[in-house]
Design an enzyme around this catalytic site. Structure first.
Site: not given
Length: 319
Positions: A11, A25, A72, A103, A125, A127, A129, A171, A249
């Site tokens: 994502g 850079r 994906r 992850d 991400t 999340d 997480d 998530r 989103h």
């Protein structure tokens, strides 16, 4: 080492472009050629690789999303797909790879390292997480997006004297709901990491109503429950008009905050240093404001948990 590559996977998250810019850079500063892999592992397998220059990453530090795009790839999860990826990197003379993602992206990076291509992960991400790092790129922007949305929802909730249930992303992690809920004074916060009792949520609403409170905000993390179902149950138990907003989103987009731009710049630069030092099979982490590398295996052994003292504090302040 003369040539490295960078890709974004999974994502998208605000700040990924700032991280790409830092990788390119910092790499050029050290005399490296930097190759951009477009569309993540899918693009890697299918040869969507192009050189990146200083100008390629100009005017992107403030932009959300990722200029390298993301996708994906089920094929990359197979041994055949991973072998294709390694061959493609070797074909282009790539000696090290920087993967910006979450992850699942890091597990792919670990596989490539085991197959002879040193890879370093940069946690990107919304999340937040990923174990081993205090913050991930994009998280700060996402919670600010949620806060801005709740502020607007609260205006109309006050005007109509309604209860609003707001479902946020994350998530299986409750960080977005927890941080945004505490920052915006939500009456109740539902997260996967803490048990909740809907009877208690309803009782809190009733107590507020008795003392003259005209509106309430209930924040629900997507990993714990459906905001729609929570809203329906509150309406059934109280008889009050309850509205539900699923932010979706919108939380992934937007210009990254200053925090995310700085974090991404620091992490992207650190990833180049690790690659140059021959330190593949690691992810970049921020711990107590210090940037460091930690082995993928060390991160994977841990389990991410939000600071539940914040959850307790939110409950106290929403009394």
């Amino acid at each position: 080492m003369k040539r490295i590559a960078v890709l974004t996977s999974g994502g998208d998250a605000p700040g990924m472009n700032a991280a790409i810019r830092a990788v390119v850079r910092k790499g050029v500063y050290h005399g490296l050629e930097v190759i951009g892999v477009y569309r993540g592992y899918h693009g890697l397998i299918h040869g969507d690789l192009r050189p990146l220059s200083l100008g390629s990453v100009g005017d992107i530090i403030h932009r959300g999303g990722t200029m390298l795009y993301t996708a994906r790839s089920e094929e990359f999860k197979t041994e055949e797909g991973q072998a294709k990826a390694v061959k493609m990197l070797e074909k282009h003379g790539v000696e090290g790879l920087i993967v910006i993602g979450g992850d699942g992206s890091f597990r792919g990076a670990m596989k490539l390292t085991q197959m002879g291509i040193p890879a370093v992960g940069v946690p990107g991400t919304i999340d937040n997480d990923i174990p081993g790092t205090d913050f991930t790129i994009g998280f700060d922007t996402a919670i600010n997006t949620v806060i801005q949305a709740i502020d607007k929802i609260r205006d109309t909730a006050t005007s109509h004297e309604r209860t609003y249930v707001v479902e946020v992303m994350g998530r299986d992690a409750g960080d977005i709901a927890l941080w945004a809920g505490l920052a915006d004074g939500a009456e109740s916060i539902l997260i996967p990491e803490a048990p909740y009792d809907l009877d208690e949520v309803v009782e809190r609403l009733r107590r507020g109503n008795k003392r003259g409170k005209k509106h309430s905000i209930i924040l629900v993390a997507e990993g714990v429950a459906s905001g729609v179902k929570v809203g329906e149950e509150i309406r059934r138990r109280t008889g009050w008009e309850t509205r539900v907003t699923v932010l979706g989103h919108i939380q992934r987009g937007g210009s990254p905050t200053a925090f995310d731009r700085v974090l991404a710049s620091r992490m992207g630069a650190a990833a180049v240093d690790l690659i140059l030092d021959g330190e593949g099979n690691q992810m970049v982490a921020i711990q107590k404001n210090e940037i460091r590398g930690i082995p993928f295996e060390e991160a994977f052994k841990q389990k991410h948990r939000p600071d539940l003292s914040m959850y307790q504090l939110a409950g106290i302040l929403a009394i």
